[in-house]
Design a protein around this motif. Sequence first.
Motif, PDB file in Angstrom:
ATOM      1  N   ASN A 231       0.791  -0.578  -0.442  1.00 40.83           N
ATOM      2  CA  ASN A 231       0.221  -0.313  -0.296  1.00 40.83           C
ATOM      3  C   ASN A 231       0.918   1.166  -0.426  1.00 40.83           C
ATOM      4  O   ASN A 231       0.033   2.069  -0.081  1.00 40.83           O
ATOM      5  CB  ASN A 231      -1.081  -0.079   0.862  1.00 40.83           C
ATOM      6  CG  ASN A 231      -0.322   0.038   2.170  1.00 40.83           C
ATOM      7  OD1 ASN A 231       1.043  -0.167   2.657  1.00 40.83           O
ATOM      8  ND2 ASN A 231      -0.913   0.723   3.339  1.00 40.83           N
ATOM      9  N   TYR A 232       1.993   1.389  -0.237  1.00 40.98           N
ATOM     10  CA  TYR A 232       2.867   2.476  -0.270  1.00 40.98           C
ATOM     11  C   TYR A 232       3.556   2.802  -1.499  1.00 40.98           C
ATOM     12  O   TYR A 232       3.572   1.496  -2.642  1.00 40.98           O
ATOM     13  CB  TYR A 232       4.672   1.680   0.245  1.00 40.98           C
ATOM     14  CG  TYR A 232       5.088   2.732   0.348  1.00 40.98           C
ATOM     15  CD1 TYR A 232       5.420   4.021   0.824  1.00 40.98           C
ATOM     16  CD2 TYR A 232       6.035   2.534  -0.629  1.00 40.98           C
ATOM     17  CE1 TYR A 232       6.311   4.986   0.672  1.00 40.98           C
ATOM     18  CE2 TYR A 232       7.552   3.600  -1.148  1.00 40.98           C
ATOM     19  CZ  TYR A 232       7.450   4.979  -0.014  1.00 40.98           C
ATOM     20  OH  TYR A 232       8.364   6.163  -0.741  1.00 40.98           O
ATOM     21  N   ILE A 233       2.774   3.879  -2.420  1.00 43.59           N
ATOM     22  CA  ILE A 233       3.087   4.125  -3.762  1.00 43.59           C
ATOM     23  C   ILE A 233       4.048   5.508  -3.650  1.00 43.59           C
ATOM     24  O   ILE A 233       4.067   5.898  -2.788  1.00 43.59           O
ATOM     25  CB  ILE A 233       2.326   4.533  -4.588  1.00 43.59           C
ATOM     26  CG1 ILE A 233       0.996   3.382  -4.561  1.00 43.59           C
ATOM     27  CG2 ILE A 233       2.488   4.794  -5.976  1.00 43.59           C
ATOM     28  CD1 ILE A 233      -0.478   3.898  -5.272  1.00 43.59           C
ATOM     29  N   HIS A 234       5.456   5.150  -4.293  1.00 41.17           N
ATOM     30  CA  HIS A 234       6.220   6.199  -4.381  1.00 41.17           C
ATOM     31  C   HIS A 234       6.042   7.013  -5.471  1.00 41.17           C
ATOM     32  O   HIS A 234       6.424   6.713  -6.264  1.00 41.17           O
ATOM     33  CB  HIS A 234       7.887   5.715  -4.646  1.00 41.17           C
ATOM     34  CG  HIS A 234       8.716   6.882  -3.849  1.00 41.17           C
ATOM     35  ND1 HIS A 234      10.155   7.401  -4.069  1.00 41.17           N
ATOM     36  CD2 HIS A 234       8.225   7.969  -3.612  1.00 41.17           C
ATOM     37  CE1 HIS A 234      10.984   7.798  -3.999  1.00 41.17           C
ATOM     38  NE2 HIS A 234       9.888   8.880  -3.874  1.00 41.17           N
ATOM     39  N   SER A 235       5.281   8.826  -5.459  1.00 43.63           N
ATOM     40  CA  SER A 235       4.895   8.820  -6.819  1.00 43.63           C
ATOM     41  C   SER A 235       5.407  10.427  -6.927  1.00 43.63           C
ATOM     42  O   SER A 235       4.791  11.491  -6.289  1.00 43.63           O
ATOM     43  CB  SER A 235       3.340   9.485  -7.037  1.00 43.63           C
ATOM     44  OG  SER A 235       3.365   8.667  -6.129  1.00 43.63           O
ATOM     45  N   THR A 236       7.172   9.880  -7.782  1.00 43.01           N
ATOM     46  CA  THR A 236       7.785  11.025  -8.245  1.00 43.01           C
ATOM     47  C   THR A 236       7.510  12.170  -9.065  1.00 43.01           C
ATOM     48  O   THR A 236       7.490  11.480 -10.157  1.00 43.01           O
ATOM     49  CB  THR A 236       8.607  11.083  -7.669  1.00 43.01           C
ATOM     50  OG1 THR A 236       9.413   9.855  -8.940  1.00 43.01           O
ATOM     51  CG2 THR A 236       9.534   9.878  -6.413  1.00 43.01           C
ATOM     52  N   SER A 237       7.978  13.232  -9.498  1.00 41.93           N
ATOM     53  CA  SER A 237       7.639  14.020 -10.721  1.00 41.93           C
ATOM     54  C   SER A 237       6.410  14.317 -11.346  1.00 41.93           C
ATOM     55  O   SER A 237       6.223  13.654 -12.687  1.00 41.93           O
ATOM     56  CB  SER A 237       9.203  13.443 -11.735  1.00 41.93           C
ATOM     57  OG  SER A 237      10.535  13.453 -11.501  1.00 41.93           O
ATOM     58  N   LEU A 238       5.194  14.383 -10.560  1.00 42.07           N
ATOM     59  CA  LEU A 238       4.054  14.827 -10.972  1.00 42.07           C
ATOM     60  C   LEU A 238       3.721  15.171 -12.451  1.00 42.07           C
ATOM     61  O   LEU A 238       3.042  15.367 -12.979  1.00 42.07           O
ATOM     62  CB  LEU A 238       2.663  14.505  -9.724  1.00 42.07           C
ATOM     63  CG  LEU A 238       2.743  13.350  -9.291  1.00 42.07           C
ATOM     64  CD1 LEU A 238       2.116  13.435  -7.626  1.00 42.07           C
ATOM     65  CD2 LEU A 238       2.927  11.660  -9.342  1.00 42.07           C
ATOM     66  N   PRO A 239       3.921  16.816 -12.260  1.00 39.17           N
ATOM     67  CA  PRO A 239       4.059  17.623 -13.307  1.00 39.17           C
ATOM     68  C   PRO A 239       4.544  16.811 -14.842  1.00 39.17           C
ATOM     69  O   PRO A 239       4.221  17.561 -15.624  1.00 39.17           O
ATOM     70  CB  PRO A 239       5.020  18.662 -12.187  1.00 39.17           C
ATOM     71  CG  PRO A 239       4.749  18.326 -10.779  1.00 39.17           C
ATOM     72  CD  PRO A 239       5.545  17.061 -10.798  1.00 39.17           C
TER      73      PRO A 239
END
Length: 266
Positions: A231-239
């Motif tokens: 249940n862990y999501i590393h969500s980088t660089s969304l722009p």
Amino acid sequence: MKKKCAIIGTDARLPFVKETLDNLLEVKIFPTMIWTEELKAAINDFHPTIIFLPIPPLKIDCSFVLPNSCLLLFVGKKNSEIEQEIQNSQVHAFNYLEDEQWIWENANLTAEGFINYFYRNENESIYNKKFIITGYGRVGKRLAFALHHLGAEVIISVRSDHQLFEAKSYGYQIEQLEHVDKIRDAQSTYLINTIPYRWLSPSDTNRFIKVYDLASNPGCLLESANSTPTNYIHSTSLPGLFFPKDAGYLIAKTVQTQLALLEGEE
């Protein structure tokens, strides 16, 4: 004759940086994240006055030496080799990640990008959902504002009393970071981390529906011999992921502003 600008990287934003700067400079993209002898030779042959490095530091496979033609370096995150070359050379280095206008505008895109990411992953609305945001910097503030106005219940969790009571003054619930895992109904809550260092135990992630980590690498999760929690999501660089055109134009605007300031000093 236009000055030459070499842009290094594979980020989806970079073609839009080039599109904007083409009116001002002769721009060439070198699509790689590895500094090699071949790349160094190609850049030397191009003779750029300006070099733009990507946000993540390049992997260095050979000596990192800038060409003599380079007078201005736009740099994101630095490693020891890049730091050393900046000190050794006469180049003027500008860290665009520290530009206040870019930081705030990019924070807006990050907040909007998270909302898009949440909709796609959860297939649920944000209205009436409960979110704990750890960290109350630019991204945390813009994210709290956006989620609150979509009808979410927002809790800000940090160590700083200054930031806690600033958040409270805007109508958010607050909780000390040390007590974040004891928040009532945590198991019906999404945790969004914006703090750029490791602090969260992998075993504590199961206290929440899901943990969305927006902090840059390595994220907030403490190292563990076990696998990453499901249940862990590393969500980088969304722009860059969702809005490469808008995000690219923001970077280009930062470059244009810095170039104008330097020309004014000459």
